[in-house]
Design a protein around this motif. Structure first.
Motif, PDB file in Angstrom:
ATOM      1  N   GLU A 196       0.833  -1.205   0.000  1.00 43.98           N
ATOM      2  CA  GLU A 196       0.000   0.000   0.000  1.00 43.98           C
ATOM      3  C   GLU A 196       0.866   1.253   0.000  1.00 43.98           C
ATOM      4  O   GLU A 196       0.551   2.244  -0.676  1.00 43.98           O
ATOM      5  CB  GLU A 196      -0.927   0.005   1.215  1.00 43.98           C
ATOM      6  CG  GLU A 196      -2.029  -1.040   1.185  1.00 43.98           C
ATOM      7  CD  GLU A 196      -1.515  -2.469   1.403  1.00 43.98           C
ATOM      8  OE1 GLU A 196      -0.435  -2.632   2.036  1.00 43.98           O
ATOM      9  OE2 GLU A 196      -2.180  -3.411   0.946  1.00 43.98           O
ATOM     10  N   ASP A 197       1.978   1.223   0.752  1.00 38.00           N
ATOM     11  CA  ASP A 197       2.900   2.362   0.765  1.00 38.00           C
ATOM     12  C   ASP A 197       3.456   2.624  -0.628  1.00 38.00           C
ATOM     13  O   ASP A 197       3.474   3.769  -1.111  1.00 38.00           O
ATOM     14  CB  ASP A 197       4.071   2.093   1.720  1.00 38.00           C
ATOM     15  CG  ASP A 197       3.701   2.215   3.180  1.00 38.00           C
ATOM     16  OD1 ASP A 197       2.879   3.087   3.519  1.00 38.00           O
ATOM     17  OD2 ASP A 197       4.241   1.432   3.990  1.00 38.00           O
ATOM     18  N   MET A 198       3.911   1.572  -1.270  1.00 33.39           N
ATOM     19  CA  MET A 198       4.533   1.734  -2.583  1.00 33.39           C
ATOM     20  C   MET A 198       3.501   2.148  -3.633  1.00 33.39           C
ATOM     21  O   MET A 198       3.805   2.942  -4.537  1.00 33.39           O
ATOM     22  CB  MET A 198       5.232   0.439  -2.991  1.00 33.39           C
ATOM     23  CG  MET A 198       6.346   0.013  -2.049  1.00 33.39           C
ATOM     24  SD  MET A 198       7.660   1.224  -1.878  1.00 33.39           S
ATOM     25  CE  MET A 198       8.557   0.948  -3.413  1.00 33.39           C
TER      26      MET A 198
ATOM     27  N   LEU B 186      14.551   7.460  -5.684  1.00 32.55           N
ATOM     28  CA  LEU B 186      15.755   6.691  -5.357  1.00 32.55           C
ATOM     29  C   LEU B 186      15.338   5.686  -4.291  1.00 32.55           C
ATOM     30  O   LEU B 186      15.046   6.066  -3.153  1.00 32.55           O
ATOM     31  CB  LEU B 186      16.855   7.614  -4.842  1.00 32.55           C
ATOM     32  CG  LEU B 186      18.285   7.059  -4.764  1.00 32.55           C
ATOM     33  CD1 LEU B 186      19.285   8.192  -4.505  1.00 32.55           C
ATOM     34  CD2 LEU B 186      18.445   5.988  -3.694  1.00 32.55           C
ATOM     35  N   SER B 187      15.283   4.422  -4.661  1.00 34.70           N
ATOM     36  CA  SER B 187      14.821   3.372  -3.753  1.00 34.70           C
ATOM     37  C   SER B 187      16.016   2.575  -3.249  1.00 34.70           C
ATOM     38  O   SER B 187      16.587   1.747  -3.963  1.00 34.70           O
ATOM     39  CB  SER B 187      13.830   2.452  -4.473  1.00 34.70           C
ATOM     40  OG  SER B 187      13.249   1.537  -3.567  1.00 34.70           O
TER      41      SER B 187
ATOM     42  N   SER C 107       9.717  -4.122  -3.820  1.00 37.89           N
ATOM     43  CA  SER C 107      10.678  -3.329  -4.578  1.00 37.89           C
ATOM     44  C   SER C 107       9.962  -2.316  -5.464  1.00 37.89           C
ATOM     45  O   SER C 107       8.844  -2.559  -5.945  1.00 37.89           O
ATOM     46  CB  SER C 107      11.536  -4.245  -5.446  1.00 37.89           C
ATOM     47  OG  SER C 107      12.362  -3.483  -6.306  1.00 37.89           O
ATOM     48  N   ALA C 108      10.626  -1.187  -5.688  1.00 40.96           N
ATOM     49  CA  ALA C 108      10.055  -0.173  -6.583  1.00 40.96           C
ATOM     50  C   ALA C 108       9.829  -0.719  -7.983  1.00 40.96           C
ATOM     51  O   ALA C 108       8.935  -0.263  -8.700  1.00 40.96           O
ATOM     52  CB  ALA C 108      10.982   1.041  -6.636  1.00 40.96           C
ATOM     53  N   CYS C 109      10.590  -1.732  -8.372  1.00 42.69           N
ATOM     54  CA  CYS C 109      10.464  -2.257  -9.738  1.00 42.69           C
ATOM     55  C   CYS C 109       9.221  -3.126  -9.919  1.00 42.69           C
ATOM     56  O   CYS C 109       8.904  -3.518 -11.047  1.00 42.69           O
ATOM     57  CB  CYS C 109      11.722  -3.029 -10.132  1.00 42.69           C
ATOM     58  SG  CYS C 109      11.977  -4.574  -9.226  1.00 42.69           S
TER      59      CYS C 109
END
Length: 380
Positions: A178-180, A195-196, A212-214
């Motif tokens: 949920e955060d991402m 920038l992760s 992960s951001a990806c």
């Protein structure tokens, strides 16, 4: 000659202070984040083999291609996403160099960068050295959650970058799905770079998943994912990491990278590339460190310290408010001098040195070390 510092507010880091005290007082050092056990001998042998096989000249600027291929395969296997090893992955001298280079490549004077505090201590100086403006947002104790409404309110036309860290050092929290997703929504249709910092990606506990951001398409399109072999393979002194990003972002990164370091120690890259052919070397890390976390917490459960089990990293935050109301820096120093146990106070990483009466302990240690530390905590 007289010179003015570009970082006038920067003094000796808390890590140097606490490790210095630990050495002086012969204390058990659970302050700095490094293991007191060795790397896998197989990895060391592979690096030596690479040296003996002639991998002793410059590596390609972006890194040994076999290693970049191994990273690409890992990212696809773990996150079902693709980074082209030719132009979307770069090997760096540790994650800190990757972070510094990303900031240098994109931040210009008066650009604003949002960071979440407590924050890893290299973020803020890197922003200031490039003329950027730090926009700090305090994570909410005791769970260190993000106030996304506050994030939205801080974003404006000057916002150039948002830096996140998950799993989070020093708190041990993790960013949820949920955060991402919220971060993806907030940055959509903007020019904001994310920038992760994901150096503890393989240290996630209690069946949680690393977000992960990806994993988030629009977020991936604007993000640098930064990782560390040093943390993963128990060799912090090797200073080797990497970052992944879309080609158009990586091209700008490489413009700075080529003049700041150009390339990283070649035989180490080759050795790690060979070592990564067995995915168990990083896939088994979560269970390895969860056992250590659980051991440490089981040993101190009857102490006067309170805690919520760390969700990630190899750090555990302990609350000492039932013991004393001392300022956390003072208490950490006294704990080292009088009891022989070194830790890290969190207030030095917080906005306005907010003191939540918590200390950070590293459990990337031998079991005997953790048992000796626990004996001390039980006596307090």
């Amino acid at each position: 000659m007289q010179h003015i510092s570009k970082l006038p507010e920067v003094g000796t880091t808390i890590f140097s202070v606490m490790s210095g005290l630990a050495n002086k007082h012969n204390a058990i050092n659970l302050s700095q984040g490094f293991p007191d056990f060795g790397s896998d001998q197989k990895l060391i042998d592979l690096v030596c083999k690479a040296m003996n096989s002639g991998y002793n000249q410059y590596a390609p600027m972006a890194g040994n291609f076999e290693l970049r291929e191994a990273i690409a395969k890992k990212m696809e296997a773990l996150y079902n996403t693709s980074y082209h090893p030719e132009n979307e992955i770069t090997i760096t001298a540790g994650a800190t160099q990757a972070i510094s280079t990303i900031i240098s490549a994109f931040i210009k004077p008066n650009d604003e960068v949002i960071i979440f505090k407590p924050a890893y201590d290299s973020y803020e100086p890197g922003i200031k050295l490039n003329g950027g403006k730090v926009i700090p947002l305090q994570l909410k104790a005791p769970d260190f959650s993000v106030d996304w409404k506050a994030v939205k309110e801080k974003i404006n036309s000057q916002t150039k970058m948002i830096i996140i860290n998950t799993p989070h050092n020093p708190s041990g929290m993790i960013f949820s799905k949920e955060d991402m997703s919220e971060l993806e929504r907030i940055t959509k249709n903007t020019n904001i770079i994310v920038l992760s910092d994901e150096v503890y990606e393989h240290m996630i506990y209690d069946d949680e998943k690393h977000q992960s951001a990806c994993l988030f398409p629009d977020l991936k399109a604007r993000s640098f994912v930064v990782a560390s072999f040093c943390k993963t393979f128990h060799n912090t002194g090797w200073r080797i990491g990497y970052c992944c990003a879309p080609k158009e972002l990586m091209e700008l990164f490489l413009q700075v990278h080529q003049f700041s370091i150009f390339c990283v120690h070649h035989p180490t890259q080759k050795g790690i590339a060979d070592y990564m052919q067995e995915p168990k070397h990083y896939l088994e890390l979560a269970s390895f460190y969860q056992r250590k976390r659980d051991l440490f917490l089981s040993l101190i459960k009857d102490s006067r310290f309170t805690f919520t089990p760390s969700k990630g990293t190899y750090f555990q935050v302990l609350n000492y408010s039932k013991i004393t109301q001392e300022y956390d820096v003072d208490y950490a120093k006294r704990l080292t001098k009088e009891f022989g146990l070194a830790s890290i106070p969190l207030s030095v990483f917080n906005e306005n040195n907010l003191d939540n009466k918590v200390l950070r302990f590293c459990f990337a240690k031998k079991d005997d070390t953790l048992k000796k530390a626990a004996e001390i905590l039980l006596k307090i």
